[in-house]
Design a protein around this motif. Sequence first.
Motif, PDB file in Angstrom:
ATOM      1  N   ARG A  94       0.813  -1.218   0.000  1.00  0.00           N
ATOM      2  CA  ARG A  94       0.000   0.000   0.000  1.00  0.00           C
ATOM      3  C   ARG A  94       0.845   1.267   0.000  1.00  0.00           C
ATOM      4  O   ARG A  94       0.309   2.362  -0.100  1.00  0.00           O
ATOM      5  CB  ARG A  94      -0.931  -0.002   1.219  1.00  0.00           C
ATOM      6  CG  ARG A  94      -1.911  -1.168   1.256  1.00  0.00           C
ATOM      7  CD  ARG A  94      -2.861  -1.048   2.433  1.00  0.00           C
ATOM      8  NE  ARG A  94      -3.657   0.161   2.351  1.00  0.00           N
ATOM      9  CZ  ARG A  94      -4.381   0.653   3.363  1.00  0.00           C
ATOM     10  NH1 ARG A  94      -4.381   0.036   4.533  1.00  0.00           N
ATOM     11  NH2 ARG A  94      -5.084   1.769   3.200  1.00  0.00           N
ATOM     12  N   PRO A 325      -4.530  -3.910  -3.170  1.00  0.00           N
ATOM     13  CA  PRO A 325      -4.469  -3.026  -1.993  1.00  0.00           C
ATOM     14  C   PRO A 325      -4.592  -1.548  -2.361  1.00  0.00           C
ATOM     15  O   PRO A 325      -4.016  -1.092  -3.362  1.00  0.00           O
ATOM     16  CB  PRO A 325      -3.075  -3.320  -1.409  1.00  0.00           C
ATOM     17  CG  PRO A 325      -2.707  -4.669  -1.939  1.00  0.00           C
ATOM     18  CD  PRO A 325      -3.323  -4.750  -3.295  1.00  0.00           C
ATOM     19  N   TYR A 328      -1.934   3.886   0.841  1.00  0.00           N
ATOM     20  CA  TYR A 328      -2.140   4.594   2.098  1.00  0.00           C
ATOM     21  C   TYR A 328      -2.441   6.070   1.838  1.00  0.00           C
ATOM     22  O   TYR A 328      -1.849   6.681   0.949  1.00  0.00           O
ATOM     23  CB  TYR A 328      -0.876   4.534   2.964  1.00  0.00           C
ATOM     24  CG  TYR A 328      -0.582   3.194   3.572  1.00  0.00           C
ATOM     25  CD1 TYR A 328      -1.460   2.607   4.477  1.00  0.00           C
ATOM     26  CD2 TYR A 328       0.602   2.527   3.270  1.00  0.00           C
ATOM     27  CE1 TYR A 328      -1.180   1.375   5.061  1.00  0.00           C
ATOM     28  CE2 TYR A 328       0.890   1.298   3.845  1.00  0.00           C
ATOM     29  CZ  TYR A 328       0.001   0.732   4.738  1.00  0.00           C
ATOM     30  OH  TYR A 328       0.290  -0.476   5.303  1.00  0.00           O
TER      31      TYR A 328
END
Length: 341
Positions: A94, A325, A328
């Motif tokens: 991520r 994923p 972030y």
Amino acid sequence: MGVRRQQDYGFFGPGSVTWRVWRYPTSVVLGFLRAVVIEELDPHLVASVDQSGQVKQRPKLRYDRTMQYFATVKFGDAESVLRASDTLVKIHSRAVGDDPVTGGRYDANDPDSQLWIHLTAWHSILYTYEVFGPGKLTEAEEAQYWEECARAAEFQTIDPADIPRTRDGVRAYFAAYRPRLVGSEVAQDMMDFLLDASTTVLPERMPAPLRFVFNTIARRAVIATLPRWMRKLGATRQSGLTDRVAIALTRPVVRAVAASTWLQVWALRLASPRTVPILEPVLRGVPPVRPVVREPAEARAQYGITDPREQYAAILAERARQAGPVPYPKHHREELLPFPA
């Protein structure tokens, strides 16, 4: 509380040069700080660190966790190493985003980025061992050290074939990588921040005068090991006289700590509490349940854990399908690696 026994020797063991070098007290502060400071000159890496924000938000925790991971790979039992490696690839999956300095895209799992971090760490740990500790390894020992470095690469997305096997090969790698390094304002700021051991390493309960003295000497000792061109790039210049004084003051302290298991464990508890359960059995000579060194392929088959390069290939395939994923957000709070505390 007694010292917890590992299940086995993991992938290196007491006959390895890795154990001799990485267990020496230079690795805990000087070698580690040297590595993370140098790493920030890679614009993709520092973009990831800056946009994460974790280093400055939680510096001691970040230091502790990183030390814990490195210690697990070198000294943990096979299952702990493989599970830590598996988790790290998932966390890194991520950590992708845009690098504002080069205009490129960073990816924490990228094998080139992982190789830069890996070799910087292994070289820094060895170099500080030579400068402040027992001195240079023999030619045969150093050859074994770099072979073991290649074995450790198997627990990241790196192709072990890309690991240089000689000192000259390592130098050639860094020379070839040098044009990619950038002394940006962000890199210089992060390097300066990381060189402050009172922020990144020392516990807050330590008296202020001791923190000041330790940080002043440790900072200058780390800079003393950096090549001149790198100091200029990172705005960390220092005179040759200061280099010699810092080394002369640091070397006897390091060697005194190395001569005492009690001092080593005490210092480790101060600097990296999460690393204690992993390294203390090694420092105290406590054997594992099964005193054997494992092979990565055999251990992966036993525990059903996928090779990191295969994991990464699957992640890239998912991204190609616009799945997988989610990156972030900026200044997120990372998951804690599931290591023993």
